[in-house]
Motif scaffolding. Structure first.
Motif, PDB file in Angstrom:
ATOM      1  N   ASP A  39       0.813  -1.215   0.000  1.00 44.39           N
ATOM      2  CA  ASP A  39       0.000   0.000   0.000  1.00 44.39           C
ATOM      3  C   ASP A  39       0.848   1.268   0.000  1.00 44.39           C
ATOM      4  O   ASP A  39       0.345   2.351   0.336  1.00 44.39           O
ATOM      5  CB  ASP A  39      -0.981   0.016   1.169  1.00 44.39           C
ATOM      6  CG  ASP A  39      -2.435  -0.047   0.693  1.00 44.39           C
ATOM      7  OD1 ASP A  39      -2.652  -0.048  -0.537  1.00 44.39           O
ATOM      8  OD2 ASP A  39      -3.343  -0.098   1.537  1.00 44.39           O
ATOM      9  N   LYS A  40       2.118   1.141  -0.382  1.00 43.22           N
ATOM     10  CA  LYS A  40       3.005   2.303  -0.495  1.00 43.22           C
ATOM     11  C   LYS A  40       3.494   2.440  -1.933  1.00 43.22           C
ATOM     12  O   LYS A  40       3.573   1.463  -2.671  1.00 43.22           O
ATOM     13  CB  LYS A  40       4.195   2.168   0.462  1.00 43.22           C
ATOM     14  CG  LYS A  40       3.790   2.164   1.929  1.00 43.22           C
ATOM     15  CD  LYS A  40       4.987   2.038   2.838  1.00 43.22           C
ATOM     16  CE  LYS A  40       4.551   2.032   4.305  1.00 43.22           C
ATOM     17  NZ  LYS A  40       5.692   1.885   5.239  1.00 43.22           N
ATOM     18  N   LYS A  41       3.837   3.654  -2.320  1.00 41.63           N
ATOM     19  CA  LYS A  41       4.297   3.921  -3.684  1.00 41.63           C
ATOM     20  C   LYS A  41       5.754   3.514  -3.832  1.00 41.63           C
ATOM     21  O   LYS A  41       6.588   3.816  -2.972  1.00 41.63           O
ATOM     22  CB  LYS A  41       4.123   5.402  -4.015  1.00 41.63           C
ATOM     23  CG  LYS A  41       4.445   5.756  -5.462  1.00 41.63           C
ATOM     24  CD  LYS A  41       4.146   7.217  -5.750  1.00 41.63           C
ATOM     25  CE  LYS A  41       4.443   7.585  -7.193  1.00 41.63           C
ATOM     26  NZ  LYS A  41       4.140   9.017  -7.461  1.00 41.63           N
ATOM     27  N   ILE A 101       1.511   1.893  -6.688  1.00 41.42           N
ATOM     28  CA  ILE A 101       1.318   1.488  -5.297  1.00 41.42           C
ATOM     29  C   ILE A 101       1.353  -0.032  -5.230  1.00 41.42           C
ATOM     30  O   ILE A 101       0.614  -0.702  -5.970  1.00 41.42           O
ATOM     31  CB  ILE A 101      -0.014   2.038  -4.747  1.00 41.42           C
ATOM     32  CG1 ILE A 101       0.023   3.571  -4.739  1.00 41.42           C
ATOM     33  CG2 ILE A 101      -0.268   1.514  -3.327  1.00 41.42           C
ATOM     34  CD1 ILE A 101      -1.292   4.216  -4.365  1.00 41.42           C
ATOM     35  N   ASP A 157      -0.942  -1.180  -8.389  1.00 40.01           N
ATOM     36  CA  ASP A 157      -2.335  -0.755  -8.485  1.00 40.01           C
ATOM     37  C   ASP A 157      -2.753  -0.402  -9.911  1.00 40.01           C
ATOM     38  O   ASP A 157      -3.936  -0.316 -10.200  1.00 40.01           O
ATOM     39  CB  ASP A 157      -2.603   0.434  -7.557  1.00 40.01           C
ATOM     40  CG  ASP A 157      -1.839   1.687  -7.984  1.00 40.01           C
ATOM     41  OD1 ASP A 157      -0.712   1.549  -8.524  1.00 40.01           O
ATOM     42  OD2 ASP A 157      -2.359   2.791  -7.780  1.00 40.01           O
TER      43      ASP A 157
END
Length: 263
Positions: free
Chosen positions: A36-38, A232, A244
């Motif tokens: 859930d992080k870029k 992400i 994502d």
């Protein structure tokens, strides 16, 4: 954070979910913590796993010259039935080949985008299954060397695939199939002289991967064509990073690539 390093196969830990680590120039990056992080990955240059030179990677992390000369990239790796060390015959380097081939091997069935048959050194389990993104797996036979396992696989792949359908594996969680039933069906094809290698053990292994969401479609990134990408991180399965934007990145297919990793 901005790191530069050479890509190699992600290290895995059999847990629930599977834990992933990237050995990035001796700095261990915990991939699960990046969910859930870029992230951004940018190609910098090549570094062949064989000669260490900045030469275009041909396959398996090696430049073309090393791929066709290194004992760690012989045909017997992908086609175990071509193993010759049990006969005392050299392919490229008998000492390397003997160490890898003359040890117990497992013929297995796994579900990773469909049922498949495969071969691996006994010492590589369960990590081989994890690297293929298997959700379920079962041992079918245990042999004394790689050649015997390859012969069994060659027989069984006439009836079931020996390839992983990576697009199916990455699109969704696959439905459960009782591999013990499949095993009982397939072992009837194994000839009498090899049936003593069949295992009675019918334990089915199950693997849970750190995936928040699967891509709607699979767009595979090739750093030879797209020099950088970002998104992400939504999951990790097999040796793939799932982003994502429907992009998926096969880390193992990019062994030998030196990249900038921007977190």
């Amino acid at each position: 954070m901005h790191l530069t390093g050479q890509l190699t196969k992600m290290i895995t830990e059999y847990n629930s979910p599977i834990q992933y680590y990237l050995n990035f120039n001796d700095e261990i990056i915990i991939i699960n913590q990046l969910l859930d992080k870029k992230i951004k990955i940018r190609f910098d240059h090549y570094k062949c796993l064989g000669c260490g030179l900045d030469k275009v990677i041909f396959a398996m992390g090696y430049c073309k010259e090393c791929y066709f000369t290194s004992p760690y990239a012989g045909d017997w790796i992908l086609r175990p039935e071509l193993s010759k060390a049990h006969l005392g015959k050299e392919d490229r380097d008998l000492s390397v080949e003997s160490q890898a081939q003359l040890q117990p091997h497992i013929v297995y069935l796994a579900i990773s985008g469909g049922v498949k048959v495969g071969v691996t050194r006994k010492s590589q389990l369960p990590y081989r299954w994890i690297d293929q993104g298997a959700e379920y797996a079962i041992k079918l036979a245990e042999t004394e060397n790689r050649y015997e396992a390859g012969v069994i696989e060659s027989i069984l792949k006439k009836h079931v695939s020996d390839k992983t359908n990576y697009r199916k594996m990455l699109r969704e969680s696959v439905p459960y199939i009782d591999l013990s039933i499949v095993k009982n069906e397939l072992k009837t094809f194994i000839p009498d002289q090899l049936e003593n290698y069949i295992l009675e053990d019918n334990e089915i292994f199950n693997f849970q991967y750190p995936v928040i969401s699967y891509p709607h479609k699979v767009n595979s990134v090739n750093l030879k064509k797209v020099f950088e990408f970002e998104g992400i991180l939504k999951g990790v399965k097999g040796q793939y990073l799932l982003l994502d934007n429907n992009m998926v990145f096969n880390v193992r297919n990019h062994e030998g690539f030196v990249v900038d990793l921007i977190l």
